[in-house]
Design a protein around this motif. Structure first.
Motif, PDB file in Angstrom:
ATOM      1  N   TYR A   1       0.498  -0.993  -0.055  1.00 23.25           N
ATOM      2  CA  TYR A   1      -0.128  -0.344  -0.279  1.00 23.25           C
ATOM      3  C   TYR A   1       1.133   1.556   0.087  1.00 23.25           C
ATOM      4  N   SER A   2       2.357   1.218   0.704  1.00 27.24           N
ATOM      5  CA  SER A   2       2.891   2.198   0.495  1.00 27.24           C
ATOM      6  C   SER A   2       3.309   2.561  -0.470  1.00 27.24           C
ATOM      7  N   SER A   3       3.188   1.681  -1.039  1.00 26.64           N
ATOM      8  CA  SER A   3       4.329   1.510  -3.066  1.00 26.64           C
ATOM      9  C   SER A   3       3.270   2.251  -3.405  1.00 26.64           C
ATOM     10  N   VAL A   4       2.187   1.734  -3.510  1.00 26.44           N
ATOM     11  CA  VAL A   4       1.007   1.930  -4.316  1.00 26.44           C
ATOM     12  C   VAL A   4       0.424   3.011  -4.352  1.00 26.44           C
ATOM     13  N   PHE A   5       0.108   3.742  -2.865  1.00 21.62           N
ATOM     14  CA  PHE A   5      -0.219   5.064  -2.323  1.00 21.62           C
ATOM     15  C   PHE A   5       0.335   5.490  -1.464  1.00 21.62           C
ATOM     16  N   GLY A   6       0.989   5.059  -0.911  1.00 17.37           N
ATOM     17  CA  GLY A   6       1.589   6.107   0.341  1.00 17.37           C
ATOM     18  C   GLY A   6       2.549   7.758   0.351  1.00 17.37           C
ATOM     19  N   ARG A   7       2.277   7.919  -1.290  1.00 15.62           N
ATOM     20  CA  ARG A   7       3.026   9.205  -1.735  1.00 15.62           C
ATOM     21  C   ARG A   7       2.128  10.380  -2.021  1.00 15.62           C
ATOM     22  N   PHE A   8       1.173   9.743  -1.908  1.00 16.78           N
ATOM     23  CA  PHE A   8      -0.500  10.624  -1.803  1.00 16.78           C
ATOM     24  C   PHE A   8      -1.085  11.031  -0.930  1.00 16.78           C
ATOM     25  N   LEU A   9      -0.752  10.266   0.188  1.00 18.53           N
ATOM     26  CA  LEU A   9      -0.787  10.589   1.874  1.00 18.53           C
ATOM     27  C   LEU A   9       0.081  11.598   2.478  1.00 18.53           C
ATOM     28  N   ASP A  10      -0.448  12.956   3.147  1.00 18.16           N
ATOM     29  CA  ASP A  10       0.233  13.737   3.331  1.00 18.16           C
ATOM     30  C   ASP A  10       0.256  14.409   4.878  1.00 18.16           C
ATOM     31  N   ASN A  11      -0.190  15.353   5.373  1.00 19.00           N
ATOM     32  CA  ASN A  11      -0.274  15.916   6.835  1.00 19.00           C
ATOM     33  C   ASN A  11      -1.208  16.816   5.870  1.00 19.00           C
ATOM     34  N   GLU A  12      -2.067  17.349   5.059  1.00 18.33           N
ATOM     35  CA  GLU A  12      -3.301  18.166   3.974  1.00 18.33           C
ATOM     36  C   GLU A  12      -4.892  16.735   4.434  1.00 18.33           C
ATOM     37  N   VAL A  13      -4.155  15.164   5.048  1.00 15.31           N
ATOM     38  CA  VAL A  13      -5.111  14.288   4.934  1.00 15.31           C
ATOM     39  C   VAL A  13      -6.302  14.095   6.375  1.00 15.31           C
ATOM     40  N   VAL A  14      -7.154  14.672   6.274  1.00 17.21           N
ATOM     41  CA  VAL A  14      -7.750  15.174   7.418  1.00 17.21           C
ATOM     42  C   VAL A  14      -8.852  13.880   8.054  1.00 17.21           C
ATOM     43  N   ALA A  15      -9.597  13.561   6.449  1.00 18.37           N
ATOM     44  CA  ALA A  15     -10.382  12.720   6.379  1.00 18.37           C
ATOM     45  C   ALA A  15      -9.746  11.537   5.188  1.00 18.37           C
ATOM     46  N   ILE A  16     -10.649  10.106   5.098  1.00 22.11           N
ATOM     47  CA  ILE A  16      -9.989   9.472   4.081  1.00 22.11           C
ATOM     48  C   ILE A  16     -11.135   8.719   4.153  1.00 22.11           C
ATOM     49  N   ASP A  17     -11.939   8.491   2.977  1.00 26.18           N
ATOM     50  CA  ASP A  17     -13.492   7.777   2.598  1.00 26.18           C
ATOM     51  C   ASP A  17     -13.026   6.511   1.465  1.00 26.18           C
ATOM     52  N   ILE A  18     -13.448   5.189   2.197  1.00 27.61           N
ATOM     53  CA  ILE A  18     -12.952   4.297   1.870  1.00 27.61           C
ATOM     54  C   ILE A  18     -13.941   3.081   1.321  1.00 27.61           C
ATOM     55  N   GLU A  19     -14.105   2.897  -0.224  1.00 29.33           N
ATOM     56  CA  GLU A  19     -15.419   2.226   0.031  1.00 29.33           C
ATOM     57  C   GLU A  19     -15.318   0.833  -0.882  1.00 29.33           C
ATOM     58  N   ASP A  20     -15.061  -0.267   0.074  1.00 29.95           N
ATOM     59  CA  ASP A  20     -14.881  -1.543  -1.178  1.00 29.95           C
ATOM     60  C   ASP A  20     -15.920  -2.157  -0.572  1.00 29.95           C
ATOM     61  N   PRO A  21     -16.756  -3.181  -1.344  1.00 28.40           N
ATOM     62  CA  PRO A  21     -17.252  -4.451  -0.699  1.00 28.40           C
ATOM     63  C   PRO A  21     -16.816  -5.679   0.094  1.00 28.40           C
ATOM     64  N   TYR A  22     -14.997  -5.764  -0.224  1.00 31.87           N
ATOM     65  CA  TYR A  22     -14.815  -6.979   0.173  1.00 31.87           C
ATOM     66  C   TYR A  22     -13.781  -6.734   1.536  1.00 31.87           C
ATOM     67  N   ILE A  23     -13.868  -6.022   2.889  1.00 28.40           N
ATOM     68  CA  ILE A  23     -13.695  -5.935   3.907  1.00 28.40           C
ATOM     69  C   ILE A  23     -14.491  -6.654   4.682  1.00 28.40           C
ATOM     70  N   ARG A  24     -15.027  -8.055   4.703  1.00 34.51           N
ATOM     71  CA  ARG A  24     -15.355  -9.380   5.534  1.00 34.51           C
ATOM     72  C   ARG A  24     -14.841 -10.693   6.038  1.00 34.51           C
ATOM     73  N   ALA A  25     -13.961 -10.639   5.103  1.00 32.37           N
ATOM     74  CA  ALA A  25     -13.401 -12.434   5.507  1.00 32.37           C
ATOM     75  C   ALA A  25     -11.814 -11.766   6.564  1.00 32.37           C
ATOM     76  N   TYR A  26     -11.095 -12.412   7.202  1.00 32.69           N
ATOM     77  CA  TYR A  26     -10.175 -12.134   7.897  1.00 32.69           C
ATOM     78  C   TYR A  26      -8.997 -11.556   7.347  1.00 32.69           C
ATOM     79  N   HIS A  27      -9.210 -12.423   6.077  1.00 29.58           N
ATOM     80  CA  HIS A  27      -7.424 -11.562   5.746  1.00 29.58           C
ATOM     81  C   HIS A  27      -7.179 -10.310   5.251  1.00 29.58           C
ATOM     82  N   GLN A  28      -8.703 -10.234   4.768  1.00 29.47           N
ATOM     83  CA  GLN A  28      -9.490  -8.893   3.725  1.00 29.47           C
ATOM     84  C   GLN A  28     -10.090  -7.817   5.093  1.00 29.47           C
ATOM     85  N   VAL A  29      -9.888  -8.068   6.445  1.00 27.94           N
ATOM     86  CA  VAL A  29     -10.036  -6.644   7.648  1.00 27.94           C
ATOM     87  C   VAL A  29      -8.916  -6.961   7.451  1.00 27.94           C
ATOM     88  N   GLN A  30      -7.654  -7.859   8.027  1.00 25.92           N
ATOM     89  CA  GLN A  30      -6.035  -7.364   8.466  1.00 25.92           C
ATOM     90  C   GLN A  30      -5.623  -6.578   7.290  1.00 25.92           C
TER      91      GLN A  30
END
Length: 240
Positions: free
Chosen positions: A99-128
């Protein structure tokens, strides 16, 4: 030109990758690597006593600094126009796509809120996987106040219990609220950052292959984990 043996090996390696990403029009990745390499070269040139070698390294610094400035201007222009689009293709069985390699460069101190839409945060490994993403958010976004997750409901109590534990840890240790909502019709997958960046991953956060064993390399360092094939599209949407 980036494979030149006349400059520091670490800088040369970074520049080689930067040029590769530059050619693929993965400009934000290229810019990060150019800047890392330039920082090394700027430090190294102070220790060079040979006048000819110093002139040579300085010429390389000027060349890549010009390219980095060009990329900065291009990225900012596309952001201002609302036409920025960067495409990253992750090949089947490839590595180096944490995740750091793919989108870590867009995460900075200007970010105060993050909205995630992902239908597959369900199984144990997905929540991990989601937990790993939250760890990155906390490390990179010092002013983060809220993470919103929209996912589908698994139908068992474990999913909610796991997410509640993450929420408790976030608010207790970092004063970050985790708001979870469920949708039975959700299909799209995207991460929206309050600084304007939007990351759309074809497979969502679940693009890593299962580890071979609990002791396989890549268990904790996701850059070493094999990936499924997917495409990442990055956009910039001007904040109101």
């Amino acid at each position: 030109m980036a494979e030149d043996s006349g400059i520091d090996k670490a800088a040369a390696s970074l520049l080689h990758r930067a040029v590769e990403f530059d050619h693929k029009k993965r400009y934000t990745e290229a810019l990060v690597l150019y800047l890392e390499a330039l920082n090394i070269l700027m430090q190294n040139i102070k220790e060079i006593n040979n006048a000819e070698k110093k002139r040579y390294v300085r010429s390389k610094i000027e060349t890549y600094m010009d390219r980095a400035e060009t990329l900065k201007t291009h990225i900012q222009t596309e952001k201002t126009k609302g036409t920025f689009h960067e495409k990253i293709e992750i090949a089947n069985n490839s590595t180096g796509h944490s995740y750091s390699s793919v989108f870590g460069r867009f995460l900075d101190n200007e970010v105060v809120a993050i909205d995630i839409e992902d239908p597959y945060i369900r199984a144990y490994h997905q929540v991990q996987n989601f937990l790993c993403a939250c760890e990155l958010f906390v490390k990179n976004c010092k002013n983060l106040k809220c993470i919103s997750l929209l996912t589908t409901e698994d139908g068992n109590n474990d999913q909610k219990e796991w997410l509640e534990k993450i929420a408790l840890d976030l608010v207790t240790k970092f004063n970050i609220q985790l708001l979870v909502q469920y949708s039975s019709t959700l299909h799209d997958r995207q991460i929206r950052l309050s600084n304007g960046w939007v990351i759309k991953i074809g497979r969502g956060l679940d693009y890593f292959k299962a580890r071979e064993s609990k002791f396989s390399l890549g268990t904790h360092d996701l850059d070493l984990r094999l990936c499924h094939e997917t495409v990442v599209d990055v956009y910039y949407m001007k904040c109101n």
